[in-house]
Design a protein around this motif. Structure first.
Motif, mmCIF file in Angstrom:
data_model
loop_
_atom_site.group_PDB
_atom_site.id
_atom_site.type_symbol
_atom_site.label_atom_id
_atom_site.label_comp_id
_atom_site.label_asym_id
_atom_site.label_seq_id
_atom_site.Cartn_x
_atom_site.Cartn_y
_atom_site.Cartn_z
ATOM 1 N N TYR A 1 0.838 -1.210 0.000
ATOM 2 C CA TYR A 1 0.000 0.000 0.000
ATOM 3 C C TYR A 1 0.868 1.253 0.000
ATOM 4 O O TYR A 1 0.530 2.263 -0.651
ATOM 5 C CB TYR A 1 -0.918 0.010 1.223
ATOM 6 C CG TYR A 1 -1.572 1.343 1.454
ATOM 7 C CD1 TYR A 1 -2.710 1.723 0.755
ATOM 8 C CD2 TYR A 1 -1.038 2.254 2.375
ATOM 9 C CE1 TYR A 1 -3.299 2.968 0.954
ATOM 10 C CE2 TYR A 1 -1.616 3.485 2.580
ATOM 11 C CZ TYR A 1 -2.742 3.841 1.872
ATOM 12 O OH TYR A 1 -3.306 5.077 2.074
ATOM 13 N N LEU A 2 2.010 1.201 0.693
ATOM 14 C CA LEU A 2 2.867 2.378 0.806
ATOM 15 C C LEU A 2 3.512 2.742 -0.519
ATOM 16 O O LEU A 2 3.956 3.880 -0.707
ATOM 17 C CB LEU A 2 3.942 2.122 1.864
ATOM 18 C CG LEU A 2 3.397 1.823 3.277
ATOM 19 C CD1 LEU A 2 4.506 1.328 4.178
ATOM 20 C CD2 LEU A 2 2.720 3.044 3.855
ATOM 21 N N ARG A 3 3.562 1.792 -1.452
ATOM 22 C CA ARG A 3 4.121 2.079 -2.778
ATOM 23 C C ARG A 3 3.057 2.553 -3.749
ATOM 24 O O ARG A 3 3.259 3.493 -4.519
ATOM 25 C CB ARG A 3 4.781 0.815 -3.345
ATOM 26 C CG ARG A 3 6.211 0.622 -2.924
ATOM 27 C CD ARG A 3 6.724 -0.754 -3.315
ATOM 28 N NE ARG A 3 6.811 -1.639 -2.153
ATOM 29 C CZ ARG A 3 6.760 -2.957 -2.234
ATOM 30 N NH1 ARG A 3 6.601 -3.539 -3.402
ATOM 31 N NH2 ARG A 3 6.859 -3.684 -1.151
ATOM 32 N N HIS A 4 1.895 1.918 -3.712
ATOM 33 C CA HIS A 4 0.865 2.220 -4.716
ATOM 34 C C HIS A 4 -0.209 3.184 -4.217
ATOM 35 O O HIS A 4 -0.878 3.834 -5.038
ATOM 36 C CB HIS A 4 0.204 0.914 -5.162
ATOM 37 C CG HIS A 4 1.154 -0.055 -5.797
ATOM 38 N ND1 HIS A 4 1.741 0.171 -7.011
ATOM 39 C CD2 HIS A 4 1.627 -1.262 -5.368
ATOM 40 C CE1 HIS A 4 2.525 -0.850 -7.330
ATOM 41 N NE2 HIS A 4 2.477 -1.731 -6.347
ATOM 42 N N ARG A 5 -0.416 3.237 -2.917
ATOM 43 C CA ARG A 5 -1.403 4.143 -2.316
ATOM 44 C C ARG A 5 -2.785 3.976 -2.946
ATOM 45 O O ARG A 5 -3.459 4.964 -3.296
ATOM 46 C CB ARG A 5 -0.953 5.596 -2.442
ATOM 47 C CG ARG A 5 0.344 5.905 -1.745
ATOM 48 C CD ARG A 5 0.177 6.005 -0.248
ATOM 49 N NE ARG A 5 1.455 6.115 0.458
ATOM 50 C CZ ARG A 5 1.563 6.253 1.780
ATOM 51 N NH1 ARG A 5 0.474 6.275 2.526
ATOM 52 N NH2 ARG A 5 2.756 6.324 2.339
ATOM 53 N N ILE A 6 -3.217 2.742 -3.114
ATOM 54 C CA ILE A 6 -4.557 2.490 -3.626
ATOM 55 C C ILE A 6 -5.344 1.676 -2.602
ATOM 56 O O ILE A 6 -4.765 0.920 -1.826
ATOM 57 C CB ILE A 6 -4.554 1.744 -4.984
ATOM 58 C CG1 ILE A 6 -3.960 0.334 -4.826
ATOM 59 C CG2 ILE A 6 -3.842 2.536 -6.054
ATOM 60 C CD1 ILE A 6 -4.168 -0.541 -6.042
ATOM 61 N N THR A 7 -6.633 1.875 -2.601
ATOM 62 C CA THR A 7 -7.537 1.089 -1.766
ATOM 63 C C THR A 7 -8.755 0.738 -2.606
ATOM 64 O O THR A 7 -8.890 1.184 -3.756
ATOM 65 C CB THR A 7 -8.008 1.878 -0.526
ATOM 66 O OG1 THR A 7 -8.894 2.924 -0.947
ATOM 67 C CG2 THR A 7 -6.831 2.475 0.229
ATOM 68 N N ASN A 8 -9.650 -0.016 -2.019
ATOM 69 C CA ASN A 8 -10.904 -0.338 -2.692
ATOM 70 C C ASN A 8 -11.998 0.658 -2.335
ATOM 71 O O ASN A 8 -13.180 0.339 -2.426
ATOM 72 C CB ASN A 8 -11.358 -1.760 -2.329
ATOM 73 C CG ASN A 8 -11.019 -2.764 -3.428
ATOM 74 O OD1 ASN A 8 -10.569 -2.383 -4.512
ATOM 75 N ND2 ASN A 8 -11.231 -4.038 -3.170
ATOM 76 N N ALA A 9 -11.597 1.877 -1.941
ATOM 77 C CA ALA A 9 -12.596 2.897 -1.608
ATOM 78 C C ALA A 9 -13.484 3.185 -2.815
ATOM 79 O O ALA A 9 -14.698 3.374 -2.684
ATOM 80 C CB ALA A 9 -11.908 4.173 -1.129
#
Length: 381
Positions: free
Chosen positions: A326-334
């Motif tokens: 997450y710290l590299r791509h900064r994406i979530t399923n929001a």
């Protein structure tokens, strides 16, 4: 074309002379507040909030207007088709059958999918959506950059995701930059098989990771509440939702009482503190500091003597490499959850879907990002 909810099924048992108060839910928004429905002779007289629910008996304007909407004389119970162009003072609405309506939707979605330029979804989300009661699911693939549903498959098995990846060439799959998903082994098996370099691309969704931790806190609360009640202590009665809040979202009027509750040396308070400390993990900008924080948090969780918390901590350690991504791509399923909220609204407006293919069409129609207009329409492009 316009559509509206079908009327509820006839229930002979509802027709009695006495007043009945039936528990129900308000489906005007995603919160789904609990309500008490006053029914006499098969007709709803009024609704009020359920004091036992988190809304504590309150209903918003949407909830209060439920009865008015139900019996409004202009409420539509069947589909209508416009027969005159937009801008005409008289739209020329004509009543059509449900089969005709779905045929129109099917043609529109087909047009949109043919026009859509097929490219690689570089940042994708994978999530499931329940079709109805029981283990009846659809697997949805989202474009996290465009906030659209790109593909739908039946069930939530490995084969469900395999079907999407097999449509792509190996060179196209290699262009995928990141995939956000929850910790679901069938999906993980498919991603490992089809996506080159998946170790650096797979991101376990922050929301789903925290959901596991929140569930662990609730399990601790339930067990402790049972133990305390056996001793005649009701200190945890009515506090379920307080422990599910994050620190900053706790209602102002509850903060003083909650602060006193946390000082009572409760197992639940300890689990809540561990949950709140885990949330700091996602605030770090570098993997080094995030890993250091996780190491300290893991030691605390393992020494907590709380079985649900320890089980979740061990699961997180097992999957830590793809939590760290997450710290590299900064994406979530929001984005996926936002689209899911829209899909849930579609399902409620239709009072559910008995036909799986109709549900898929409705999702693509509203959430597919498709150009649905006929060829003769001026907006086609």
């Amino acid at each position: 074309m316009m559509t509206a909810s079908r009327p509820a099924a006839f229930d002979p048992s509802a027709f009695t002379d006495e007043l009945r108060i039936v528990p129900g839910r308000c489906y005007e928004c995603h919160v789904q507040c609990a309500m008490l429905v006053h029914v006499r002779d098969g007709r709803v007289l009024k609704v009020e909030g359920d004091p036992a629910f988190v809304n504590q008996g309150a209903l918003c304007a949407k909830g209060i207007s439920t009865v008015r909407n139900l019996y409004h004389p202009e409420r539509l119970n069947y589909p209508l088709k416009r027969t005159r162009p937009k801008g005409d003072p008289d739209p020329g609405w004509v009543r059509i059958s449900w089969d005709e309506a779905w045929h129109i939707v099917d043609r529109a979605v087909g047009r949109g999918q043919k026009r859509k330029k097929r490219g690689v979804v570089k940042k994708m989300g994978v999530d499931e959506k329940s079709l109805g009661k029981g283990h009846n699911y659809l697997t949805l693939i989202y474009d996290l950059e465009r906030s659209t549903v790109e593909h739908i498959e039946d069930d939530r098995k490995k084969e469900s995701l395999d079907g999407y990846f097999r449509q792509m060439k190996p060179s196209q799959r290699a262009k995928i930059k990141a995939i956000a998903t929850d910790i679901w082994d069938p999906y993980l098996a498919s991603i490992r098989e089809h996506v080159p370099g998946y170790e650096e691309k797979l991101v376990f969704d922050r929301y789903h990771v925290m959901t596991h931790m929140v569930q662990a806190v609730d399990m601790v609360r339930k067990q402790e509440h049972r133990d305390l009640r056996g001793e005649g202590n009701e200190i945890l009665s009515g506090t379920k939702y307080l422990w599910l809040y994050s620190r900053e979202n706790l209602p102002v009027k509850k903060r003083k009482a909650f602060s006193a509750l946390r000082r009572k040396r409760l197992r639940t308070a300890r689990a809540w503190a561990i949950k709140e400390d885990l949330r700091r993990f996602w605030s770090y900008q570098t993997e080094t500091w995030a890993r250091k924080h996780f190491s300290g948090w893991y030691g605390w969780a393992i020494r907590s003597q709380l079985k649900p918390v320890k089980a979740v901590a061990r699961m997180f350690r097992k999957y830590l490499p793809n939590i760290m991504t997450y710290l590299r791509h900064r994406i979530t399923n929001a984005v996926s959850e936002g689209v899911n909220s829209m899909i849930q609204t579609i399902k409620k407006m239709a009072c559910g879907f008995r036909n799986r293919e109709h549900f898929k069409l409705a999702i693509f129609f509203h959430c597919g990002g498709l150009n649905l207009y006929p060829v003769t329409h001026k907006n086609v492009g």
